[in-house]
Write an enzyme that holds these catalytic residues in place. Structure first.
Site, short mmCIF file in Angstrom:
data_model
loop_
_atom_site.label_atom_id
_atom_site.label_comp_id
_atom_site.label_asym_id
_atom_site.label_seq_id
_atom_site.Cartn_x
_atom_site.Cartn_y
_atom_site.Cartn_z
N ALA A 108 0.82 -1.21 0.00
CA ALA A 108 0.00 0.00 0.00
C ALA A 108 0.86 1.25 0.00
O ALA A 108 1.90 1.30 0.66
CB ALA A 108 -0.93 0.02 1.21
N SER A 109 0.43 2.23 -0.75
CA SER A 109 0.99 3.58 -0.75
C SER A 109 2.51 3.54 -0.94
O SER A 109 2.98 3.09 -1.97
CB SER A 109 0.57 4.31 0.53
OG SER A 109 0.47 5.71 0.30
#
Length: 300
Positions: A142-143
């Site tokens: 994620a991210s």
């Protein structure tokens, strides 16, 4: 026994985030439930921190776990995090090791701070031209973690895994009303027009809001451009088709071009060991020519 304390303020003072907001809130909630601070044995946690697996079958497995920070810190250690500095050192060691012909990155991270991530992303992108790199979302990239994973030669997502959360954010908390209710009136004495803007003791002024939005936009631009380079996609596709800040499941990620295949990390390691064995069976000139062709295809 060495002891250390991590507080809510240690997390909240970080300036720019590339992390799932709910993940950060979970860490903050954990600290709040402990009264706002946790005392822990830093040496014991350091000894338990994730480390690369021993090289086997020509494969180096590098962990990219937990919240990501620029440098090794107590809060990242407490929550099982990774620093870009340490990961960079592990990557360079794997590249320099003649026993390693391929690299697998085991990714399970909600993201982290932006500091150090663009630099490490560029380093991974260059490294894949020297040795093939497989990033496995096992089970979350994620991210900031996807920012880094997207620079590998390929991305594999576990069947239950997710990738994405492409975005950057800054949090401002206005505590002025609480201070007023407590009868406290802080006064800053400072030099430099913007020195104390964004402080939590006053409402956020529109000029400060515009400034922070500009910084967020700059970092988001870096993020999107790096993903586009790593995934050989257009900037427009990354902005519009790669989740727009949301996480994307394994099958949909492959369809969108965010990942290359669905499989477990065990599958990826076995496949790369077979490829490493084939590499080792080649003469040096043929192997180097093959790697150059693979790197050329990855860079297009």
């Amino acid at each position: 026994m060495s002891k250390a304390i991590v507080t809510v303020e240690d997390l909240a003072r970080e300036p720019v985030w590339a992390i799932r907001p709910e993940a950060l809130e979970g860490m903050l909630a954990h600290l709040r439930s402990a009264g706002g601070a946790i005392e822990f044995d830093a040496a014991a946690l350091e000894a338990a921190a994730p480390r690369p697996q021993p090289v086997a079958g020509g494969i180096a497995q590098l962990p990219l776990h937990g919240p990501i920070s620029h440098r090794f810190s107590m809060w990242s250690l407490l929550f099982g995090g990774t620093s870009t500095e340490r990961f960079s050192a592990q990557l360079r060691e794997a590249l320099a090791d003649p026993a390693v012909s391929r690299i697998v990155i085991d990714v399970d991270s909600p993201g982290g701070t932006v500091d150090g991530v663009p630099e490490l992303a560029a380093e991974i992108r260059v490294a894949r031209e020297k040795k093939p790199i497989t990033a496995v979302a096992n089970a979350e990239a994620a991210s900031a973690a996807y920012w880094l994973a997207s620079q590998a030669s390929e991305i594999v997502v576990t069947p239950s895994g997710e990738v994405g959360s492409i975005g950057v954010w800054v949090l401002h908390v206005d505590r002025s009303a609480a201070l007023d209710a407590a009868g406290i009136k802080p006064t800053f004495i400072f030099a430099g027009k913007h020195k104390v803007e964004g402080n939590p003791l006053e409402p956020l002024a529109e000029e400060a809001r515009a400034y922070f939005q500009g910084r967020v936009d700059d970092y988001y631009g870096m993020f999107v451009r790096d993903v586009a380079k790593g995934r050989k996609a257009s900037v427009g596709d990354v902005r519009e088709k790669f989740g727009q800040g949301r996480m994307v499941g394994a099958d949909d990620a492959v369809k969108a071009g965010m990942a290359d295949s669905v499989g477990t990390i065990e599958d990826a390691v076995v496949r790369q060991r077979r490829a490493a064995a084939a590499d080792n069976a080649m003469d040096t000139e043929t192997r180097e020519r093959r790697h150059r062709l693979l790197a050329l295809g990855a860079s297009r």
